[in-house]
Scaffold this motif. Structure first.
Motif, PDB file in Angstrom:
ATOM      1  N   HIS A 151       0.848  -1.325   0.003  1.00 33.03           N
ATOM      2  CA  HIS A 151      -0.145   0.108  -0.081  1.00 33.03           C
ATOM      3  C   HIS A 151       0.874   1.291   0.003  1.00 33.03           C
ATOM      4  CE1 HIS A 151      -4.125  -1.821   1.373  1.00 33.03           C
ATOM      5  NE2 HIS A 151      -3.643  -2.551   0.464  1.00 33.03           N
ATOM      6  N   GLN A 177       1.187   4.114  -2.844  1.00 34.98           N
ATOM      7  CA  GLN A 177       0.681   5.615  -2.642  1.00 34.98           C
ATOM      8  C   GLN A 177       1.701   6.442  -3.237  1.00 34.98           C
ATOM      9  OE1 GLN A 177      -1.524   7.326  -1.055  1.00 34.98           O
ATOM     10  NE2 GLN A 177      -2.492   6.255   0.218  1.00 34.98           N
ATOM     11  N   TYR A 233       1.036   6.675  -7.057  1.00 29.15           N
ATOM     12  CA  TYR A 233       0.100   7.563  -7.221  1.00 29.15           C
ATOM     13  C   TYR A 233       0.486   8.968  -6.959  1.00 29.15           C
ATOM     14  CZ  TYR A 233      -4.493   9.814  -6.301  1.00 29.15           C
ATOM     15  OH  TYR A 233      -5.405  10.656  -6.525  1.00 29.15           O
ATOM     16  N   LYS A 239       0.162  14.563 -13.856  1.00 31.73           N
ATOM     17  CA  LYS A 239      -1.008  14.327 -13.955  1.00 31.73           C
ATOM     18  C   LYS A 239      -1.457  14.584 -15.444  1.00 31.73           C
ATOM     19  CE  LYS A 239      -5.658  15.301 -12.579  1.00 31.73           C
ATOM     20  NZ  LYS A 239      -6.653  16.063 -11.565  1.00 31.73           N
ATOM     21  N   HIS A 284      -4.465  -1.665  -5.324  1.00 33.43           N
ATOM     22  CA  HIS A 284      -4.687  -0.504  -4.405  1.00 33.43           C
ATOM     23  C   HIS A 284      -4.189   0.739  -5.159  1.00 33.43           C
ATOM     24  CE1 HIS A 284      -4.909   1.799  -0.904  1.00 33.43           C
ATOM     25  NE2 HIS A 284      -3.488   2.335  -1.000  1.00 33.43           N
ATOM     26  N   ASP A 333      -7.227   1.701  -6.999  1.00 37.47           N
ATOM     27  CA  ASP A 333      -8.174   2.362  -6.216  1.00 37.47           C
ATOM     28  C   ASP A 333      -7.920   3.847  -5.923  1.00 37.47           C
ATOM     29  OD1 ASP A 333      -9.667  -0.029  -5.763  1.00 37.47           O
ATOM     30  OD2 ASP A 333      -8.720  -0.812  -4.120  1.00 37.47           O
ATOM     31  N   LEU A 334      -6.351   4.040  -5.807  1.00 40.68           N
ATOM     32  CA  LEU A 334      -5.799   5.440  -5.590  1.00 40.68           C
ATOM     33  C   LEU A 334      -6.270   6.156  -6.869  1.00 40.68           C
ATOM     34  CD1 LEU A 334      -2.721   4.749  -3.671  1.00 40.68           C
ATOM     35  CD2 LEU A 334      -4.827   5.799  -2.644  1.00 40.68           C
ATOM     36  N   MET A 389      -8.568   5.874  -8.940  1.00 47.31           N
ATOM     37  CA  MET A 389     -10.010   6.142  -9.204  1.00 47.31           C
ATOM     38  C   MET A 389     -10.377   7.358  -8.224  1.00 47.31           C
ATOM     39  SD  MET A 389     -10.701   4.233 -11.817  1.00 47.31           S
ATOM     40  CE  MET A 389     -12.278   4.457 -11.822  1.00 47.31           C
ATOM     41  N   THR A 390      -9.763   7.606  -7.443  1.00 45.31           N
ATOM     42  CA  THR A 390     -10.158   8.884  -6.439  1.00 45.31           C
ATOM     43  C   THR A 390      -9.984  10.063  -7.274  1.00 45.31           C
ATOM     44  OG1 THR A 390      -8.047   8.801  -5.282  1.00 45.31           O
ATOM     45  CG2 THR A 390      -9.603   7.274  -4.494  1.00 45.31           C
ATOM     46  N   ASP A 391      -9.149  10.094  -8.184  1.00 43.92           N
ATOM     47  CA  ASP A 391      -9.023  11.547  -8.656  1.00 43.92           C
ATOM     48  C   ASP A 391     -10.019  11.471  -9.846  1.00 43.92           C
ATOM     49  OD1 ASP A 391      -7.662  13.140 -11.229  1.00 43.92           O
ATOM     50  OD2 ASP A 391      -6.765  13.742  -9.604  1.00 43.92           O
ATOM     51  N   PRO A 392     -10.805  12.583  -9.842  1.00 44.72           N
ATOM     52  CA  PRO A 392     -11.952  12.579 -11.045  1.00 44.72           C
ATOM     53  C   PRO A 392     -11.466  12.584 -12.385  1.00 44.72           C
ATOM     54  CG  PRO A 392     -12.447  14.196  -9.119  1.00 44.72           C
ATOM     55  CD  PRO A 392     -10.973  13.610  -9.009  1.00 44.72           C
ATOM     56  N   ALA A 416     -10.009   9.000 -13.185  1.00 45.12           N
ATOM     57  CA  ALA A 416     -11.206   7.956 -13.137  1.00 45.12           C
ATOM     58  C   ALA A 416     -11.896   8.212 -14.394  1.00 45.12           C
ATOM     59  CB  ALA A 416     -11.956   8.242 -11.733  1.00 45.12           C
TER      60      ALA A 416
END
Length: 283
Positions: free
Chosen positions: A202, A206, A209, A216, A258, A261-262, A264-267, A270
């Motif tokens: 994890h 991080q 990510y 980005k 993981h 999942d991380l 997908m937290t950024d709009p 994602a």
């Protein structure tokens, strides 16, 4: 005339003539004193068979066309066969042109000293650099090579956009050192006990990510260039299979899960992933 003489005149071989006999395309001549003698009518027929075959028709199509002559078939049938053959030739021509373009790209890569790989040159340089840094750090380069092989498979299938190179080209020396440390730690995950391995996985996710967020714009651009629809979903399914196969240890799988999942937290990230992978992507 004898079979070899006729075959030579038609630009073919006695073996091909005998094959045409077996297919019923060319009549077998009468035997005189144990030898076959071919007449002008046999040569004319053979020349027509060769002309049609060299025009792109299969031998089954040649047989149909020759048969239509004798049974007085509608000329539209003949035209349909000829147009189908023309379409086949056109498809072959386009394929050859595409091959020529790929060969030109390979020639350019060799002339520039780059490796022969279906992946973008920048991606090849990235993995060369990363493998060198991991080796100097005393780490295991197997994970880098597995990742490189996965990318080569995807590139060979046309699933890596050119914009993916922009992301790795943005990475500076500090980023590359982080990537090398990440690979070294990732390779050690199978040797850790379950709780510690999961925690480490994890933490690595991080870090990755955070690296993606620092770059980005390039990440979103590369994701946006991935195919959508059925091809996009096939790409993500293939990626999932290769990741599971290449990194079978639970802790390494936990890293991939993981990380997704991380992401997908950024709009923005994602949205681009869902456009290609569908509503519920897996990695």
């Amino acid at each position: 005339m004898r079979v070899k003489e006729m075959a030579d005149l038609a630009g073919t071989t006695p073996r091909a003539v005998r094959h045409y006999h077996r297919l019923g395309l060319l009549e077998i001549p009468p035997t005189v004193r144990g030898k076959r003698h071919y007449g002008v009518e046999h040569l004319a027929r053979l020349l027509r068979i060769r002309w049609l075959a060299e025009g792109g028709l299969s031998l089954s199509q040649v047989a149909e066309m020759l048969s239509s002559d004798t049974r007085g078939a509608d000329r539209s049938t003949v035209l349909q066969d000829l147009r189908a053959a023309r379409g086949t030739i056109e498809a072959q021509r386009r394929s050859l042109e595409e091959q020529a373009v790929r060969i030109d790209e390979l020639i350019a890569r060799v002339e520039s000293g780059s490796a022969l790989s279906p992946a973008p040159t920048a991606l090849t340089r990235f993995y060369d650099d990363l493998e060198d840094r991991v080796r100097k750090a005393g780490g295991d380069v197997a994970a880098v090579r597995t990742e490189r092989q996965i990318k080569q498979v995807m590139a060979a299938l046309g699933m890596i956009p050119d914009s993916a190179a922009a992301f790795v080209e943005e990475l500076d020396d500090a980023d590359m050192e982080l990537c090398a440390r990440q690979v070294c730690a990732f390779s050690r995950l199978p040797r850790l006990r379950a709780p510690e391995g999961l925690e480490q996985a994890h933490e690595l996710a991080q870090n990755t990510y955070a690296l993606c967020l620092r770059h980005k714009t390039a990440v979103v651009r590369a994701l946006a260039d991935l195919p959508d629809g059925a091809l996009g979903r096939a790409l993500w399914r293939l990626s999932h299979v290769m990741v599971v196969t290449g990194y079978p240890h639970p802790a390494q799988r936990a890293f991939a899960v993981h990380l997704l999942d991380l992401l997908m937290t950024d709009p923005d990230i994602a949205a681009t992933i869902r456009r290609s992978a569908g509503k519920d992507p897996v990695l």
